[in-house]
Design an enzyme around this catalytic site. Structure first.
Site, mmCIF file in Angstrom:
data_model
loop_
_atom_site.group_PDB
_atom_site.id
_atom_site.type_symbol
_atom_site.label_atom_id
_atom_site.label_comp_id
_atom_site.label_asym_id
_atom_site.label_seq_id
_atom_site.Cartn_x
_atom_site.Cartn_y
_atom_site.Cartn_z
ATOM 1 N N PRO A 89 0.821 -1.216 0.000
ATOM 2 C CA PRO A 89 0.000 0.000 0.000
ATOM 3 C C PRO A 89 0.855 1.268 0.000
ATOM 4 O O PRO A 89 0.336 2.359 -0.225
ATOM 5 C CB PRO A 89 -0.824 -0.104 1.290
ATOM 6 C CG PRO A 89 -0.409 -1.338 1.997
ATOM 7 C CD PRO A 89 0.595 -2.077 1.171
ATOM 8 N N GLU A 116 3.629 -9.187 8.871
ATOM 9 C CA GLU A 116 3.692 -7.740 9.126
ATOM 10 C C GLU A 116 4.607 -7.028 8.136
ATOM 11 O O GLU A 116 4.670 -5.808 8.111
ATOM 12 C CB GLU A 116 4.163 -7.477 10.556
ATOM 13 C CG GLU A 116 3.197 -7.976 11.615
ATOM 14 C CD GLU A 116 1.779 -7.465 11.404
ATOM 15 O OE1 GLU A 116 1.600 -6.234 11.398
ATOM 16 O OE2 GLU A 116 0.870 -8.289 11.245
ATOM 17 N N ARG A 154 -3.272 -9.153 -20.579
ATOM 18 C CA ARG A 154 -4.264 -8.979 -21.642
ATOM 19 C C ARG A 154 -3.841 -7.931 -22.669
ATOM 20 O O ARG A 154 -4.433 -7.828 -23.743
ATOM 21 C CB ARG A 154 -5.653 -8.683 -21.074
ATOM 22 C CG ARG A 154 -5.747 -7.393 -20.307
ATOM 23 C CD ARG A 154 -7.069 -7.305 -19.575
ATOM 24 N NE ARG A 154 -8.203 -7.121 -20.477
ATOM 25 C CZ ARG A 154 -8.459 -6.002 -21.143
ATOM 26 N NH1 ARG A 154 -7.653 -4.966 -21.032
ATOM 27 N NH2 ARG A 154 -9.510 -5.916 -21.929
ATOM 28 N N ASP A 169 -11.534 -0.750 -24.849
ATOM 29 C CA ASP A 169 -11.659 -0.806 -23.389
ATOM 30 C C ASP A 169 -11.880 0.550 -22.756
ATOM 31 O O ASP A 169 -11.433 1.552 -23.270
ATOM 32 C CB ASP A 169 -10.338 -1.289 -22.776
ATOM 33 C CG ASP A 169 -10.170 -2.764 -22.885
ATOM 34 O OD1 ASP A 169 -11.140 -3.437 -23.219
ATOM 35 O OD2 ASP A 169 -9.048 -3.223 -22.631
HETATM 36 N N1 ADE Z 1 -0.510 -5.417 0.119
HETATM 37 C C1 ADE Z 1 -1.372 -5.108 1.095
HETATM 38 N N2 ADE Z 1 -2.231 -4.186 0.690
HETATM 39 C C2 ADE Z 1 -1.916 -3.871 -0.587
HETATM 40 C C3 ADE Z 1 -2.432 -2.980 -1.560
HETATM 41 N N3 ADE Z 1 -3.464 -2.184 -1.323
HETATM 42 N N4 ADE Z 1 -1.845 -2.938 -2.765
HETATM 43 C C4 ADE Z 1 -0.799 -3.718 -3.022
HETATM 44 N N5 ADE Z 1 -0.257 -4.565 -2.153
HETATM 45 C C5 ADE Z 1 -0.806 -4.647 -0.948
#
Ligand code: ADE
Length: 245
Positions: A89, A116, A154, A169
């Site tokens: 994230p 973690e 794709r 698309d």
């Molecule tokens: N790992 C945990 N959450 C994630 C996310 N939102 N995007 C990519 N990898 C992740």
């Protein structure tokens, strides 16, 4: 194009990617998807791949050694320095432009984290791209890796057939796709738009373009503004949008 996925859950990858369009492309050899089990590379006699975090705190941290040896083994097959994507994230957010850019690579390696986290030193050493699939937290990198592989694969020539073509698309020209209809002409009192039955291709093309513009304006005004900025909109498009005010 070859995708290698470093993971503690290889079956997750092979089960999901074995079906449908991506499965067909892997079967015919247009792409390959190889899950590689990080646990196979541990030197720990109990096969552990994680340990307690230095400094304390909750959870376990994936260790550098098994990931590094796994990576070295893959690079022996691919040749030097393929891009290594770490799903987190904390990365930049994945979009169609990122998919397009990654689709130009011959080999890609995905590193799926769990628990973690992953020892920062292995990330510093091998990762070239930190990528997120959105502003929410998942339990591991496998699902985001598969989301990205699907979006990238794709776009590889030969993966989609003519009827599945990526040409129209959503996002391909910065707009959302127009709505589609098939038989019957009436469903629960809802009719297929008249113009689609007319056989008049120019009218159909115009209607579809206007529906794309309308949808993007209603659902993703941020994309419409970006499309306008990038010069994707013709004078006819702008006149149509003006007529909506
Ligand atoms: N790992 C945990 N959450 C994630 C996310 N939102 N995007 C990519 N990898 C992740």
């Amino acid at each position: 194009m070859n995708f290698y996925v470093m993971t503690l859950f290889p079956e997750m990858i092979s089960q999901v990617m074995g079906d449908s369009i991506i499965g067909r492309a892997a079967e015919t050899g247009t792409i390959s998807i190889t899950p590689v089990n990080i646990r196979d590379y541990t030197q720990d006699k109990h096969k552990h791949v994680d340990d307690y975090p230095y400094g304390g705190g909750a959870g376990m941290v994936m260790q550098a050694q098994p990931i590094y040896d796994c990576y070295r083994d893959i690079v022996e097959k691919t040749g030097p320095a393929p891009r290594v994507i770490y799903m987190t994230p904390q990365g930049r957010v994945f979009d169609q432009a990122a998919a397009q850019s990654l689709a130009g690579e011959e080999n890609l390696i995905f590193l799926c984290g769990h628990y973690e986290g992953v020892d920062e030193r292995i990330l510093e050493e091998i990762v070239t791209d930190n990528i997120s699939i959105g502003d929410y937290v998942l339990t591991g990198g496998e699902l985001p890796a598969m989301v990205m592989i699907d979006a990238i694969a794709r776009l590889v020539p030969g993966v989609l057939n003519n009827r599945e073509s990526a040409e129209y698309d959503s996002f391909q020209d910065g707009l959302l796709e127009y709505p589609q209809y098939t038989r019957p002409e009436e469903f629960h009192g809802r009719m297929v738009p008249e113009v689609l039955l007319s056989g008049h291709h120019q009218h159909i093309d115009t209607w579809r373009r206007q529906q794309s513009l309308l949808r993007t304006k209603e659902r993703r005004p941020d994309l419409l503004a970006a499309a306008e900025q990038s010069g994707y909109l013709s004078p006819a498009d702008l006149a149509y949008l003006e007529s909506l005010q």
